[in-house]
Design an enzyme around this catalytic site. Structure first.
Site, PDB file in Angstrom:
ATOM      1  N   CYS A 135     -64.888 -10.670  38.384  1.00 18.07           N
ATOM      2  CA  CYS A 135     -65.310 -10.657  39.974  1.00 18.07           C
ATOM      3  C   CYS A 135     -66.673 -11.188  40.374  1.00 18.07           C
ATOM      4  O   CYS A 135     -66.879 -11.623  41.360  1.00 18.07           O
ATOM      5  CB  CYS A 135     -65.116  -9.387  40.743  1.00 18.07           C
ATOM      6  N   CYS A 137     -71.170  -7.697  40.095  1.00 23.04           N
ATOM      7  CA  CYS A 137     -72.320  -7.159  39.397  1.00 23.04           C
ATOM      8  C   CYS A 137     -73.752  -7.998  39.444  1.00 23.04           C
ATOM      9  O   CYS A 137     -74.929  -7.754  39.473  1.00 23.04           O
ATOM     10  CB  CYS A 137     -72.141  -6.482  38.006  1.00 23.04           C
ATOM     11  N   ARG A 154     -62.333 -10.351  43.447  1.00 23.44           N
ATOM     12  CA  ARG A 154     -62.886 -11.313  43.272  1.00 23.44           C
ATOM     13  C   ARG A 154     -64.120 -11.741  44.316  1.00 23.44           C
ATOM     14  O   ARG A 154     -63.917 -11.316  45.519  1.00 23.44           O
ATOM     15  CB  ARG A 154     -62.177 -12.751  43.300  1.00 23.44           C
ATOM     16  N   THR A 193     -59.849 -22.743  50.653  1.00 22.22           N
ATOM     17  CA  THR A 193     -58.970 -23.589  49.614  1.00 22.22           C
ATOM     18  C   THR A 193     -59.175 -24.931  50.107  1.00 22.22           C
ATOM     19  O   THR A 193     -59.321 -25.921  49.337  1.00 22.22           O
ATOM     20  CB  THR A 193     -57.665 -23.251  49.540  1.00 22.22           C
ATOM     21  N   CYS A 228     -63.590  -5.879  32.443  1.00 19.95           N
ATOM     22  CA  CYS A 228     -63.772  -6.717  33.507  1.00 19.95           C
ATOM     23  C   CYS A 228     -62.854  -7.720  33.910  1.00 19.95           C
ATOM     24  O   CYS A 228     -62.165  -8.349  33.377  1.00 19.95           O
ATOM     25  CB  CYS A 228     -65.123  -7.559  32.906  1.00 19.95           C
ATOM     26  N   SER A 234     -56.776 -15.314  45.848  1.00 18.32           N
ATOM     27  CA  SER A 234     -57.267 -15.558  47.009  1.00 18.32           C
ATOM     28  C   SER A 234     -56.241 -14.933  47.886  1.00 18.32           C
ATOM     29  O   SER A 234     -55.087 -14.661  47.754  1.00 18.32           O
ATOM     30  CB  SER A 234     -57.548 -17.077  47.333  1.00 18.32           C
ATOM     31  N   CYS A 267     -68.755  -1.893  41.255  1.00 22.89           N
ATOM     32  CA  CYS A 267     -67.508  -2.572  40.316  1.00 22.89           C
ATOM     33  C   CYS A 267     -66.302  -2.212  40.571  1.00 22.89           C
ATOM     34  O   CYS A 267     -65.986  -1.057  40.482  1.00 22.89           O
ATOM     35  CB  CYS A 267     -68.167  -2.259  38.776  1.00 22.89           C
TER      36      CYS A 267
END
Length: 549
Positions: A521, A524, A303, A339, A518, A54, A495
């Protein structure tokens, strides 16, 4: 198969801020009431914080609700925000510094801190364990278990040591069943179990589709003379133009480090757009490059974030369980913060469960009183006041949408008497390749911009290669027959980790999935125009290992 099982009062899936806040508050209630409540947290990352990424600027008020002594403890909040700069980037070289008087008040950060949310999660995990919570990192919740009455019974931990062919290897270890009176799902944005539960229990009926952005982040070590600890920079505009939207950030942390990132809204239309390459060229803008030039890139990650807000927030309770945090979509996009809202939703969930257990609550009920508690909290008020922020940007664009948000937030206090809604799912916004011009991105210079594979290397991503692919295609023909033919197979570009490639062998094209790259995130799963890709958990412990993201 007969599996071993363990029983708990409350099971929490995901050791992020929401799940750990739930665990901490529940144990505090347990101790205050002298009522024993057993709480377990399972985390798919190799350690707590390994999968957390984050920005992040953190609004700390919520910590006062959990630990009244946090300011005098070893909390990882060490960099208070000293000043805010907000720029509109007009082109690849031009910009305009926005006066504070023209900025929506939600964007100001007085009293907030620049933090690593991963480190905050690690700190919360220590607090939770000291309160008596059991935390199991490296264990991925692969399935939801149900009772005969259709209520949630718990979760199944994924098997370890299964080969790519689906057969057990010598290292095979069957996953355990974890049962609980109530299970709290706090998997983060687009949680794969939360997604199933929302569908199964129709929790999103009457809501607009959830909307998402793909957030990139890098941490850089920069020359001391370019560093201004506590400085926050936000940007809008370039490079996200021609129907694409989002915004960038650069936060000056401690130790001559900065966090730089770009959020690309996943409702973009041009299938030739590459969010990764947009981020790489973002760093070349003079407003950002002045801080990064001569520095060294330390880490990289990406992410998805849920940004639909209150308009897209599902019902958060169902028989035997609750959704909290980004699994439900509690992020406040007007503040670019999630958060504190995720933690508050966890606190509310804990108070609902704790009071229920004290009163003799049995398992399997739909605790819709959680919804009432939520609606009577400051969290509901905050999300209601920001409900138009994202839809206005989608509807009117960066300039006009930003102007509306200034009026709504600064003049009306978020109470403008109209609610805008964006009813088009992000994947359905993608246009046909033939209708859009291709984008020629510059080659990376190795100084400010980089390629995908060298970036993924910095995410410390690791998966056991001989395991079933965790990126599952419903129809294996669609990537070529539909996505390539109509959209030039956008998975090659959306991606951020180079997982998807179209190759040609003997005159035949096929999609290759490099699942070992991968970084979890979830893009996809969100943006595929045919909704043909489903992200499921790989072996526990697999994925990125972010040190301080």
């Amino acid at each position: 198969m007969e599996r071993e099982s363990m029983e708990f009062d409350v099971l929490i899936v995901g050791a992020g801020p929401a799940g750990l806040a739930t665990a901490c508050r529940l144990m505090q209630i347990s101790k205050d009431a002298n009522k024993e409540i057993t709480v377990c947290v399972v985390e798919k990352g190799s350690e707590v914080g390994a999968h957390i990424l984050s920005g992040a600027v953190f609004q700390p008020d919520v910590l006062d609700e959990l630990f009244d002594d946090w300011r005098s403890s070893d909390t990882p909040l060490t960099t208070p925000v000293t000043n805010d700069d907000i720029y509109l980037l007009n082109s690849d070289t031009k910009s305009r510094l926005m006066p504070n008087s023209l900025v929506p008040k939600t964007m100001h950060n007085d009293g907030n801190y620049i933090i690593s949310v991963g480190n905050l999660a690690r700190w919360l995990a220590d607090k939770a364990e000291n309160l008596g919570v059991e935390i199991f990192p490296g264990f991925a919740a692969s399935e939801v278990l149900f009772n005969e009455d259709n209520s949630v019974k718990g979760i199944l931990i994924g098997d370890m040591g299964v080969g790519e062919n689906g057969k057990p290897k010598d290292s095979y270890m069957p996953g355990m069943e974890l049962h609980a009176k109530y299970t709290v799902f706090s998997e983060g944005c687009r949680g794969h179990l939360g997604k199933q539960l929302i569908t199964k229990y129709h929790l999103d009926n009457g809501k607009t589709p959830q909307h998402y952005g793909l957030g990139f982040k890098e941490v850089w070590k920069i020359p001391a003379e370019q560093h201004q600890q506590g400085k926050v920079v936000h940007t809008g505009g370039w490079p996200l133009v021609d129907g694409a939207s989002g915004g960038g950030f650069l936060y000056h942390m401690e130790d001559n480090q900065v966090a730089v990132g770009l959020i690309v809204d996943l409702n973009y239309k041009n299938p030739h757009l590459s969010p990764f390459d947009e981020f790489q060229r973002y760093k070349t803008h003079p407003v950002i490059a002045q801080y990064l030039s001569g520095g060294e890139r330390v880490t990289y990650g990406a992410r998805a974030i849920a940004k639909g807000g209150l308009n897209s927030l599902p019902k958060m309770s169902f028989p035997g369980g609750l959704l909290v945090g980004c699994d439900a979509g509690t992020l406040n996009f007007a503040k670019i913060k999630g958060t504190h809202t995720a933690m508050k939703s966890g606190i509310l969930a804990a108070e609902t469960l704790g009071q229920g257990f004290i009163a003799g609550l049995e398992g399997g009920k739909d605790l819709d009183c959680y919804q009432t508690r939520f609606e009577n909290s400051w969290l509901q008020e905050e999300l209601h006041s920001s409900r138009n922020f994202g839809p206005a940007l989608h509807k009117f664009g960066t300039l006009l949408g930003g102007a509306f948000n200034f009026v709504d937030q600064n003049w009306f206090g978020g109470q403008f008497p109209v609610t805008f809604r964006d009813t088009t799912p992000d994947h359905a916004a993608l246009g046909k390749a033939a209708d859009f011009a291709k984008i020629n991105y510059p080659k990376p210079d190795g100084k400010l911009s980089f390629d995908k594979l060298s970036s993924v290397y910095l995410s410390n991503t690791y998966h056991e290669e001989d395991q079933p692919c965790h990126l599952q295609l419903t129809d294996k023909s669609i990537p070529i027959s539909v996505n390539l033919a109509q959209f030039d197979e956008p998975a090659q570009r959306y991606c951020p980790a180079g997982v998807y490639e179209v190759i040609e062998e003997a005159g035949k094209q096929s999609l290759v999935i490099n699942g070992q790259n991968c970084i979890h995130c979830k893009t996809c799963d969100i943006k595929d125009p045919s909704q043909n890709i489903t992200w499921v958990t790989p072996e526990g412990g697999g994925g990125p290992n972010y040190p301080n993201m």
